[in-house]
Enzyme design. Structure first.
Site, PDB file in Angstrom:
ATOM      1  N   ASP A 200     -30.023  38.696 -71.253  1.00  0.00           N
ATOM      2  CA  ASP A 200     -30.738  38.293 -70.031  1.00  0.00           C
ATOM      3  C   ASP A 200     -31.959  39.185 -69.828  1.00  0.00           C
ATOM      4  O   ASP A 200     -31.818  40.379 -69.570  1.00  0.00           O
ATOM      5  CB  ASP A 200     -29.788  38.413 -68.830  1.00  0.00           C
ATOM      6  N   GLU A 226     -31.693  34.434 -72.098  1.00  0.00           N
ATOM      7  CA  GLU A 226     -31.844  33.958 -70.711  1.00  0.00           C
ATOM      8  C   GLU A 226     -33.132  34.464 -70.059  1.00  0.00           C
ATOM      9  O   GLU A 226     -33.437  35.643 -70.143  1.00  0.00           O
ATOM     10  CB  GLU A 226     -30.619  34.440 -69.919  1.00  0.00           C
ATOM     11  N   GLU A 252     -32.409  29.888 -62.862  1.00  0.00           N
ATOM     12  CA  GLU A 252     -31.847  30.447 -61.629  1.00  0.00           C
ATOM     13  C   GLU A 252     -32.919  30.645 -60.552  1.00  0.00           C
ATOM     14  O   GLU A 252     -32.593  30.738 -59.374  1.00  0.00           O
ATOM     15  CB  GLU A 252     -31.143  31.777 -61.936  1.00  0.00           C
ATOM     16  N   HIS A 302     -25.508  29.496 -62.757  1.00  0.00           N
ATOM     17  CA  HIS A 302     -25.783  30.896 -62.442  1.00  0.00           C
ATOM     18  C   HIS A 302     -24.885  31.287 -61.271  1.00  0.00           C
ATOM     19  O   HIS A 302     -24.829  30.576 -60.264  1.00  0.00           O
ATOM     20  CB  HIS A 302     -27.254  31.057 -62.047  1.00  0.00           C
TER      21      HIS A 302
HETATM   22 CA    CA Z   1     -29.968  36.002 -65.018  1.00  0.00          CA
END
Ligand code: CA
Length: 388
Positions: A200, A226, A252, A302
């Site tokens: 991420d 991500e 997200e 998410h």
């Molecule tokens: Ca994230």
């Protein structure tokens, strides 16, 4: 039935240790719960995404802007209420904090609808496609320490999270592309063959740096990469997705059906990660889910926040149809933050005990069965941590 009060509870405590991701370090945990009371004594709970002072500002939107629009309305008319609030706020925020605030209100209305019907949220949506779901554990946060210390800690933490029973693990990056690749290599070693790992970036890279890290992730066998770049950079997402073998995930930081239409039509995501506590609540999540599936884009929600958000997502993940289906279909997972969070672990009278379930059931978590969200927040706990 009428709505008689909408209350925000902003809870906060000092974390035992500072945590970081690619954008900042933080030392406080915040949760923003929304409570909607009715004239028939039924109360619904929701949650708004947004940490720290964002939660305080969102409380103002919930109580001072949205509450006057919905007082006296029938809480069962949640779609009517959603569109009334959205239309009245359109000129002031089609994305961002007004949508986060509306999300918590909408989730609380669904909780009320479930309690009125005597049905769990997933039943109200249309039923459970699965009665349990596998969980992945994220951790491996940035700290104010050397790259060497990050590398050793990340290797050990990846092994520890897999050792807890989670089916996969997710790390943060953000120290710069070369250091980040070293940390990814360490996590690949720590994870081994026992599970998958994901990375991420919280949108910290330029497109060229994202290609550099993404090529390393291809070799390391990462499951997904991500938010490699800024969510506004739709062209960059499309280039990364067509140029890299690793799955590109994100979303997200996107809101409502119109924002999601743009990223889906752009074809820049292999995996969509909608955030129900930000994008507009359950009503809008269901529309976004349909849009994702209309584009044959798989969805892994998410998940961030308190036990209210975790319970909401458990129902939504249960009610998500398989895409495209089959004997051994592609399955979503529950995202679970393994870092310190009392608002997830101790808020409820009967805790969800995700960690215990994961440890006992090979990474699998059961779906709540009580009416609405199927949870009961502890009011004494809320009073003890409420700062606004
Ligand atoms: Ca994230």
């Amino acid at each position: 039935m009428k709505i008689i009060r909408v209350t925000s509870h902003v809870l906060q405590y000092d974390l035992p240790e500072e945590l970081g991701y690619s954008q900042q370090f933080y030392s406080r945990r915040t949760a923003h719960l929304v409570e909607i009371e009715t004239d028939e004594g039924i109360t619904g709970w929701g949650e708004c995404f947004g940490p720290g002072n964002v939660a305080l500002a969102n409380k103002g939107i919930v109580e001072k802007v949205i509450q006057p629009m919905v007082l006296g309305d029938d809480p069962m008319d949640r779609d009517v209420i959603w569109h009334k609030v959205y239309n009245l706020l359109r000129d002031h925020g089609q994305k961002g904090m007004p949508m986060q605030a509306l999300s918590g209100v909408d989730i609380a209305l669904w909780d009320i609808a479930g309690k009125v019907a005597g049905l769990p949220l997933h039943k109200l949506i249309g039923g459970a496609h699965r009665d349990r779901i596998s969980a992945y554990g994220y951790g491996m946060m940035l700290k104010r320490e050397s790259i060497e210390d990050h590398v050793m800690r990340f290797r050990d933490e990846a092994a520890a999270i897999i050792g807890m029973g989670f089916v996969a693990t997710k790390m943060k990056v953000g120290l710069g592309p070369r250091a980040d690749v070293r940390m990814c290599e360490a996590v690949a070693v720590g994870t081994g063959d026992a599970g998958r790992f994901m990375v991420d970036a919280n949108h910290c890279y330029t497109t060229s740096d994202a290609f550099y890290v993404g090529r390393a992730l291809e070799d390391l066998g990462a499951y997904w990469f991500e938010e490699p770049i800024a969510p506004e950079d739709l062209d960059g997402y499309r280039e990364l997705r067509s140029g890299l073998k690793v799955n590109i995930s994100g979303g997200e930081a996107e809101f409502n059906r119109w924002g999601w239409r743009s990223i889906l039509e752009n074809r820049g995501l292999d995996i969509a990660q909608p955030e129900v506590c930000a994008l507009g609540g359950i009503s809008e999540y269901l529309r976004v889910l349909t849009l994702c599936h209309a584009h044959f884009t798989p969805v892994i929600n998410h998940v961030w926040g308190s036990a209210v958000a975790v319970a909401t997502n458990l129902h939504l993940l249960a009610a998500m149809p398989a895409l495209p289906g089959g004997l051994t279909p592609w399955e979503p997972m529950l995202e679970f933050d393994t870092t310190h969070n009392l608002f997830r672990d101790e808020l409820l009278k009967e805790p969800l005990d995700i960690r215990g379930q994961v440890a006992r059931n090979h990474g699998m978590v059961a779906i709540p069965q009580g009416p609405g969200l199927g949870i009961e927040p502890d009011r004494e706990f809320i009073r003890a941590y409420e700062v606004a």
